[in-house]
Design a protein around this motif. Structure first.
Motif, short mmCIF file in Angstrom:
data_model
loop_
_atom_site.label_atom_id
_atom_site.label_comp_id
_atom_site.label_asym_id
_atom_site.label_seq_id
_atom_site.Cartn_x
_atom_site.Cartn_y
_atom_site.Cartn_z
N LEU A 50 93.61 38.39 20.83
CA LEU A 50 93.87 38.41 19.39
C LEU A 50 92.62 38.01 18.64
CD1 LEU A 50 97.36 36.69 19.39
CD2 LEU A 50 96.83 39.13 19.38
N ASP A 51 92.53 38.44 17.38
CA ASP A 51 91.41 38.05 16.53
C ASP A 51 91.32 36.53 16.54
OD1 ASP A 51 89.81 37.34 14.24
OD2 ASP A 51 90.09 39.39 13.54
N PRO A 52 90.15 35.97 16.83
CA PRO A 52 90.04 34.52 16.92
C PRO A 52 90.16 33.80 15.58
CG PRO A 52 87.89 35.53 17.20
CD PRO A 52 88.90 36.65 17.16
N GLY A 57 95.42 36.70 9.87
CA GLY A 57 96.83 36.97 10.10
C GLY A 57 97.68 36.38 9.00
N VAL A 58 98.96 36.60 9.11
CA VAL A 58 99.93 36.04 8.17
C VAL A 58 101.10 35.46 8.96
CG1 VAL A 58 99.33 37.65 6.31
CG2 VAL A 58 101.21 38.20 7.85
N VAL A 59 101.90 34.66 8.28
CA VAL A 59 103.13 34.12 8.83
C VAL A 59 104.28 34.64 7.97
CG1 VAL A 59 104.47 32.02 9.24
CG2 VAL A 59 102.02 32.04 9.70
N VAL A 60 105.32 35.16 8.59
CA VAL A 60 106.52 35.56 7.89
C VAL A 60 107.57 34.50 8.20
CG1 VAL A 60 108.29 37.33 7.60
CG2 VAL A 60 105.94 38.01 8.10
N ASP A 61 108.00 33.79 7.16
CA ASP A 61 108.97 32.69 7.30
C ASP A 61 110.33 33.19 6.85
OD1 ASP A 61 110.53 30.42 7.12
OD2 ASP A 61 108.97 29.21 6.16
N TYR A 62 111.29 33.17 7.77
CA TYR A 62 112.62 33.70 7.50
C TYR A 62 113.59 32.63 7.02
CZ TYR A 62 110.71 37.57 10.12
OH TYR A 62 109.91 38.59 10.55
N SER A 63 113.08 31.49 6.57
CA SER A 63 113.94 30.40 6.10
C SER A 63 114.67 30.73 4.81
CB SER A 63 113.13 29.12 5.89
OG SER A 63 112.55 28.72 7.10
N PRO A 66 114.32 36.72 -0.02
CA PRO A 66 113.67 37.44 1.06
C PRO A 66 112.71 36.54 1.84
CG PRO A 66 112.59 37.94 -1.01
CD PRO A 66 113.76 37.06 -1.34
N PRO A 67 112.32 36.96 3.04
CA PRO A 67 111.36 36.16 3.80
C PRO A 67 110.07 35.96 3.00
CG PRO A 67 112.34 37.85 5.18
CD PRO A 67 112.76 38.14 3.76
N VAL A 68 109.42 34.83 3.25
CA VAL A 68 108.18 34.49 2.55
C VAL A 68 107.00 34.76 3.48
CG1 VAL A 68 106.86 32.62 1.49
CG2 VAL A 68 109.34 32.74 1.16
N VAL A 69 106.01 35.46 2.96
CA VAL A 69 104.79 35.76 3.73
C VAL A 69 103.69 34.85 3.23
CG1 VAL A 69 103.10 37.52 4.32
CG2 VAL A 69 105.51 38.16 4.03
N THR A 70 103.05 34.16 4.17
CA THR A 70 101.97 33.24 3.85
C THR A 70 100.72 33.67 4.60
OG1 THR A 70 103.60 31.47 3.73
CG2 THR A 70 101.30 30.80 3.85
N ASP A 71 99.58 33.68 3.92
CA ASP A 71 98.32 33.99 4.59
C ASP A 71 97.97 32.90 5.59
OD1 ASP A 71 97.99 36.26 3.08
OD2 ASP A 71 96.74 35.29 1.57
N GLY A 72 97.26 33.30 6.69
CA GLY A 72 96.75 32.30 7.64
C GLY A 72 95.66 31.50 6.96
N PRO A 73 95.15 30.43 7.51
CA PRO A 73 95.54 29.93 8.83
C PRO A 73 96.92 29.31 8.82
CG PRO A 73 93.96 28.45 7.82
CD PRO A 73 94.13 29.62 6.88
N GLY A 75 99.56 26.78 8.96
CA GLY A 75 99.81 25.40 8.61
C GLY A 75 99.68 24.35 9.68
N GLU A 76 100.79 23.93 10.25
CA GLU A 76 100.83 22.76 11.12
C GLU A 76 100.65 23.10 12.59
OE1 GLU A 76 103.02 19.64 10.05
OE2 GLU A 76 102.88 20.12 7.94
N THR A 77 100.10 24.26 12.89
CA THR A 77 99.93 24.65 14.28
C THR A 77 98.88 23.78 14.94
OG1 THR A 77 100.50 26.91 13.71
CG2 THR A 77 99.36 26.60 15.77
N LYS A 78 99.22 23.25 16.10
CA LYS A 78 98.27 22.44 16.86
C LYS A 78 97.59 23.29 17.92
CE LYS A 78 100.67 18.01 16.35
NZ LYS A 78 100.49 17.82 15.02
N GLU A 79 98.20 24.42 18.26
CA GLU A 79 97.62 25.32 19.23
C GLU A 79 97.76 26.75 18.73
OE1 GLU A 79 98.55 22.88 23.31
OE2 GLU A 79 99.83 24.55 22.80
N LEU A 80 96.73 27.55 18.99
CA LEU A 80 96.78 28.96 18.59
C LEU A 80 96.98 29.84 19.82
CD1 LEU A 80 93.93 29.17 15.94
CD2 LEU A 80 96.41 29.19 15.56
N PHE A 81 97.71 30.89 19.63
CA PHE A 81 97.97 31.91 20.62
C PHE A 81 96.78 32.87 20.56
CE2 PHE A 81 101.34 35.56 21.20
CZ PHE A 81 100.79 35.90 22.41
N GLY A 82 95.98 32.94 21.64
CA GLY A 82 94.75 33.72 21.60
C GLY A 82 94.82 35.09 22.24
N GLY A 83 95.83 35.34 23.03
CA GLY A 83 95.94 36.61 23.72
C GLY A 83 96.99 36.50 24.80
N TYR A 84 97.16 37.57 25.58
CA TYR A 84 98.20 37.54 26.60
C TYR A 84 97.94 38.56 27.69
CZ TYR A 84 99.91 41.81 24.48
OH TYR A 84 100.01 43.10 24.02
#
Length: 142
Positions: A50-52, A57-63, A66-73, A75-84
């Motif tokens: 994934l792009d480092p 990227g964005v986050v789509v929050d379904y809370s 309609p769902p709310v889209v927030t630009d990255g980075p 928020g409270e992420t302590k670890e990022l998903f880098g690829g798979y």
């Protein structure tokens, strides 16, 4: 069984990697060798990085609706998903053995291993499962 090996890194590990003097060619060589080992063993299904920069990227929050889209980075992420990697192996133990060989050494670097559910595990009389099965068969995925 299919498993997803998810590359994860803490913010500190990402920063340390970015500040390292490891040539890009060396990184590609070690990752390429690892991927080739999985190809030669017949277990690799897919692999993507994934792009480092999480700001791309964005986050789509379904809370809410309609769902709310927030630009990255993110928020409270302590670890990022880098690829798979997605591997087709006999067991969680085999998937773990492959993950332990991944060129991800260093503090804060991790691989999360999750089983990928098969379409065969869902109710086959469901119209949506039937449509998906037809699509998978038509595209050579089954």
């Amino acid at each position: 069984m299919k498993y997803m090996l998810i590359m994860r890194a803490t913010d500190e590990a990402e920063a340390a990697f970015a500040d390292s003097d490891i040539p890009f060619e060396e990184i590609m060589e070690s990752m390429g060798r690892f991927n080739d080992e999985m190809v030669q063993a017949g277990v690799l299904i897919a692999a993507e990085g994934l792009d480092p920069d999480p700001a791309t990227g964005v986050v789509v929050d379904y809370s809410s609706q309609p769902p709310v889209v927030t630009d990255g980075p993110y928020g409270e992420t302590k670890e990022l998903f880098g690829g798979y990697w997605i591997v087709d192996v006999a067991s969680l133990e085999e998937a773990t053995a492959w993950a332990k060989r991944a060129p991800l050494a260093g503090p804060g670097m991790k691989a999360e291993i999750r089983r990928v559910s098969s379409i065969d595990e869902f109710p086959q009389d469901n119209v949506w499962i039937q449509k998906e099965r037809a699509w998978r068969e038509a595209t050579g995925q089954l």
